[in-house]
Design a protein around this motif. Structure first.
Motif, PDB file in Angstrom:
ATOM      1  N   ARG A  66       0.844  -1.197   0.000  1.00  0.00           N
ATOM      2  CA  ARG A  66       0.000   0.000   0.000  1.00  0.00           C
ATOM      3  C   ARG A  66       0.887   1.258   0.000  1.00  0.00           C
ATOM      4  NH1 ARG A  66      -5.217   0.289   1.281  1.00  0.00           N
ATOM      5  NH2 ARG A  66      -5.229  -1.929   1.624  1.00  0.00           N
ATOM      6  N   TYR A 103      -5.362   4.595   3.880  1.00  0.00           N
ATOM      7  CA  TYR A 103      -6.640   3.879   3.928  1.00  0.00           C
ATOM      8  C   TYR A 103      -7.464   4.015   2.651  1.00  0.00           C
ATOM      9  CZ  TYR A 103      -6.361   2.377   8.764  1.00  0.00           C
ATOM     10  OH  TYR A 103      -5.990   1.746   9.919  1.00  0.00           O
ATOM     11  N   ASP A 104      -7.266   5.066   1.881  1.00  0.00           N
ATOM     12  CA  ASP A 104      -8.031   5.288   0.657  1.00  0.00           C
ATOM     13  C   ASP A 104      -7.484   4.378  -0.444  1.00  0.00           C
ATOM     14  OD1 ASP A 104      -9.651   6.264  -1.353  1.00  0.00           O
ATOM     15  OD2 ASP A 104      -8.596   8.183  -1.517  1.00  0.00           O
ATOM     16  N   SER A 105      -7.844   3.098  -0.389  1.00  0.00           N
ATOM     17  CA  SER A 105      -7.301   2.063  -1.285  1.00  0.00           C
ATOM     18  C   SER A 105      -7.477   2.383  -2.758  1.00  0.00           C
ATOM     19  CB  SER A 105      -7.969   0.714  -1.014  1.00  0.00           C
ATOM     20  OG  SER A 105      -7.808   0.338   0.314  1.00  0.00           O
ATOM     21  N   ASP A 106      -8.637   2.877  -3.122  1.00  0.00           N
ATOM     22  CA  ASP A 106      -8.916   3.110  -4.534  1.00  0.00           C
ATOM     23  C   ASP A 106      -8.635   4.555  -4.961  1.00  0.00           C
ATOM     24  OD1 ASP A 106     -11.005   4.247  -3.165  1.00  0.00           O
ATOM     25  OD2 ASP A 106     -12.540   2.929  -3.991  1.00  0.00           O
ATOM     26  N   CYS A 107      -8.056   5.340  -4.078  1.00  0.00           N
ATOM     27  CA  CYS A 107      -7.641   6.724  -4.373  1.00  0.00           C
ATOM     28  C   CYS A 107      -8.779   7.581  -4.929  1.00  0.00           C
ATOM     29  CB  CYS A 107      -6.455   6.733  -5.331  1.00  0.00           C
ATOM     30  SG  CYS A 107      -5.014   5.858  -4.719  1.00  0.00           S
ATOM     31  N   ASN A 108      -9.980   7.393  -4.380  1.00  0.00           N
ATOM     32  CA  ASN A 108     -11.122   8.187  -4.844  1.00  0.00           C
ATOM     33  C   ASN A 108     -11.440   9.360  -3.914  1.00  0.00           C
ATOM     34  OD1 ASN A 108     -12.274   6.906  -2.663  1.00  0.00           O
ATOM     35  ND2 ASN A 108     -14.040   6.099  -3.794  1.00  0.00           N
ATOM     36  N   VAL A 111     -12.844   7.206   2.200  1.00  0.00           N
ATOM     37  CA  VAL A 111     -12.530   5.943   2.861  1.00  0.00           C
ATOM     38  C   VAL A 111     -13.845   5.240   3.123  1.00  0.00           C
ATOM     39  CG1 VAL A 111     -11.511   4.842   4.884  1.00  0.00           C
ATOM     40  CG2 VAL A 111     -10.407   6.855   3.892  1.00  0.00           C
ATOM     41  N   SER A 114     -15.263  -0.786   2.423  1.00  0.00           N
ATOM     42  CA  SER A 114     -14.404  -1.725   1.688  1.00  0.00           C
ATOM     43  C   SER A 114     -12.928  -1.343   1.811  1.00  0.00           C
ATOM     44  CB  SER A 114     -14.817  -1.794   0.220  1.00  0.00           C
ATOM     45  OG  SER A 114     -14.686  -0.524  -0.382  1.00  0.00           O
ATOM     46  N   ASP A 115     -12.620  -0.047   1.858  1.00  0.00           N
ATOM     47  CA  ASP A 115     -11.235   0.391   2.061  1.00  0.00           C
ATOM     48  C   ASP A 115     -10.725  -0.060   3.421  1.00  0.00           C
ATOM     49  OD1 ASP A 115     -11.040   1.783  -0.419  1.00  0.00           O
ATOM     50  OD2 ASP A 115     -12.001   3.539   0.468  1.00  0.00           O
ATOM     51  N   ASP A 118      -9.987  -3.673   3.328  1.00  0.00           N
ATOM     52  CA  ASP A 118      -8.733  -3.927   2.606  1.00  0.00           C
ATOM     53  C   ASP A 118      -7.533  -3.760   3.537  1.00  0.00           C
ATOM     54  OD1 ASP A 118     -10.051  -4.458   0.236  1.00  0.00           O
ATOM     55  OD2 ASP A 118      -9.701  -2.451  -0.609  1.00  0.00           O
TER      56      ASP A 118
END
Length: 150
Positions: A66, A103-108, A111, A114-115, A118
């Motif tokens: 990550r 924590y913002d896994s999908d960089c959108n 958070v 689902s983040d 992950d």
């Protein structure tokens, strides 16, 4: 400063200090530059994923993959800015922004549940099942939320 074989000038040091909101002293920046040059074995002015993973403490970190996404393609100035969140002089806001990015896994910019799952998956690996992870996290989250606003 792009060429790691050159030395930092006073101007470079001050520019890096400004870029990282003075979270590091001039001497700390010089030390970080020396470490950056050691890690940048290719001499390209950037540290590759393999070079980062050569640091044992980083390689064994369950969040290393990550963090690698955040570190990919950083030059020295950006490298110092990344590390500034770990400085004792970093503000609470800087630390929160760093953790948010982790924590913002999908960089959108958000958070989501689902983040959070992950991150828990990265931290717990195969030690608990997906169902245990989801139920445990949900109950913990609800209890924290309830007691924070009760």
């Amino acid at each position: 400063m792009g060429n790691t074989s050159s030395m930092l000038t006073q101007y470079d040091i001050e520019e890096v200090q400004d870029h990282c909101n003075h979270t590091f002293s001039q001497q700390e920046i010089v030390s970080l530059y020396q470490r950056f040059c050691q890690l940048d074995r290719s001499g390209g002015g950037f540290i590759s994923a393999d070079e980062f993973l050569s640091v044992p403490e980083f390689a064994v970190n369950p969040l290393s993959q990550r963090l690698l996404k955040m570190l990919y393609g950083l030059n020295f100035k950006e490298f110092v800015a990344f590390l500034s969140a770990f400085s004792s002089r970093a503000t609470l806001q800087q630390k929160i922004e760093f953790i948010f990015k982790v924590y913002d896994s999908d960089c959108n910019g958000k958070v989501a549940f689902s983040d959070m799952l992950d991150v828990l998956r990265d931290l717990t690996g195969q030690f608990i099942s997906e169902q245990q992870r989801e139920v445990g996290f949900y109950h913990k989250f609800v209890s924290i939320f309830y007691f924070s606003y009760a």
